[in-house]
Scaffold this active site. Structure first.
Site, PDB file in Angstrom:
ATOM      1  N   VAL A   1       0.984  -1.153   0.136  1.00  0.00           N
ATOM      2  CA  VAL A   1      -0.069  -0.018   0.100  1.00  0.00           C
ATOM      3  C   VAL A   1       0.892   1.134   0.079  1.00  0.00           C
ATOM      4  CG1 VAL A   1      -1.637   1.216   1.261  1.00  0.00           C
ATOM      5  CG2 VAL A   1      -1.853  -1.250   1.270  1.00  0.00           C
ATOM      6  N   HIS A   2       1.270   1.613  -1.028  1.00  0.00           N
ATOM      7  CA  HIS A   2       1.993   2.747  -1.249  1.00  0.00           C
ATOM      8  C   HIS A   2       1.770   4.294  -0.972  1.00  0.00           C
ATOM      9  CE1 HIS A   2       4.115  -0.311  -3.687  1.00  0.00           C
ATOM     10  NE2 HIS A   2       3.198  -0.566  -4.364  1.00  0.00           N
TER      11      HIS A   2
END
Ligand code: RIB
Ligand code: CA
Length: 320
Positions: free
Chosen positions: A246-247
């Site tokens: 989850v950037h």
């Protein structure tokens, strides 16, 4: 005093989490949202941004960016984010209307209206920020600072062998942005894959969001759960197990808190001509180019602390 943030995103599953996080923070004022083509095509990104803005009560202009990168044809990531950009989530129809300005113009107008105050946050390709720089070359000096999710420094790519998605979609735009911000009063902060991939959602994370959706009935909680299940399945098929990198939320949280990671200075540029490496962000670790550092790279991420913080803010924001 809340911090004004302009968000340029290609919503996208992790973009949606970042939007929800920022909307939940009372100390953040979302100045505007620029829809950039990337994870999915522009109309779909824009629909997602309009619908999420309405559901999250974000009272800010949402502007449509360009529908193609500067040079190469648009590529999208339907396998990763689904054709909708939000996996299997079902978005209700939105009554939110777009601001008629172009996304690039929103960058320029927002920065000019509040010189030195607005934090720019790019969570997708750099197409519209590059176009904004053509309108207003002073943008690096008009923004408070710039935060970017993108790149991979001495780390494999997630798109090409050496390229990260946001840069790979529009390498020319990224190269122009880095060049233009080289002399910015404060160096842009880049959250590249070697940092953001340390943030890995597991079923335990998903369970917290499932409980949030059940407890609150908030439509965005349900949207995030349904979107993340799709995202987990993509990562599992890609060999990472039932989980998700989850950037965007890490870069968003660091932008507004300065927490959960350290930074190090580095001269970075974008490869445009490489047959195998086009779109690679290259870091000059030994100073061979004779250039001053132009970026602050996120390092030493504290993923567990960050995920707990993120869930806490989402739970507080979606329970209100
Ligand atoms: O490489 C990850 C980045 O590409 C994230 O911003 C994700 O949303 C996609 O845009
Ligand atoms: Ca994104």
């Amino acid at each position: 005093m809340s911090l004004p943030v302009l968000i340029d995103c290609d919503t996208g599953i992790d973009d949606a989490i970042a939007l929800t996080y920022l909307a939940a923070r009372a100390d953040v004022s979302i100045s505007g949202i620029v829809s950039t083509a990337g994870n999915v095509d522009l109309p779909t990104v824009h629909r997602n941004n309009l619908a999420l803005s309405e559901l999250l009560g974000i009272d800010a202009p949402v502007c449509r960016g360009a529908d193609q990168p500067l040079v190469q044809p648009l590529m999208t990531a339907d396998d990763t984010h689904g054709a909708s950009g939000l996996g299997d989530a079902v978005l209700p129809p939105t009554t939110r209307t777009e601001d008629p300005r172009a996304g690039a113009q929103l960058w320029v107008d927002t920065a000019r209206a509040h010189p030195g105050e607005v934090v720019g946050l790019v969570l997708g390709p750099h197409t519209n920020l590059a176009l904004a720089l053509e309108i207003e070359p002073e943008l690096p000096r008009l923004l408070r600072r710039l935060h970017i999710m993108g790149g991979a420094i001495n780390h494999r790519g997630n798109t090409g062998a050496t390229s990260e998605w946001n840069i790979a979609v529009d390498p020319e735009a990224a190269q122009r942005v880095l060049a233009a911000f080289t002399d910015a009063p404060t160096r842009p902060v880049m959250g590249a894959l070697e940092a953001t991939e340390t943030v890995r959602f597991t079923q335990e994370t998903l369970d917290r969001l499932i409980a949030l959706a059940a407890d609150t009935g908030h439509p965005v909680a349900t949207i995030l759960v349904d979107a993340l299940r799709f995202y987990f399945a993509f990562h599992e098929a890609d060999g990472f197990g039932w989980s998700a990198h989850v950037h965007d939320p890490l870069v968003a949280a660091h932008a507004v808190t300065g927490d959960f990671a350290a930074t190090r200075s580095l001269a970075v540029d974008v490869e445009l001509a490489g047959t195998l490496t086009r779109g690679q962000t290259v870091g000059d670790e030994l100073g061979r180019w004779g250039r001053q550092p132009n970026l602050e790279l996120l390092t030493d991420v504290r993923p567990e602390d960050f995920i707990e913080h993120l869930l806490g803010v989402l739970e507080q924001g979606l329970s209100a």
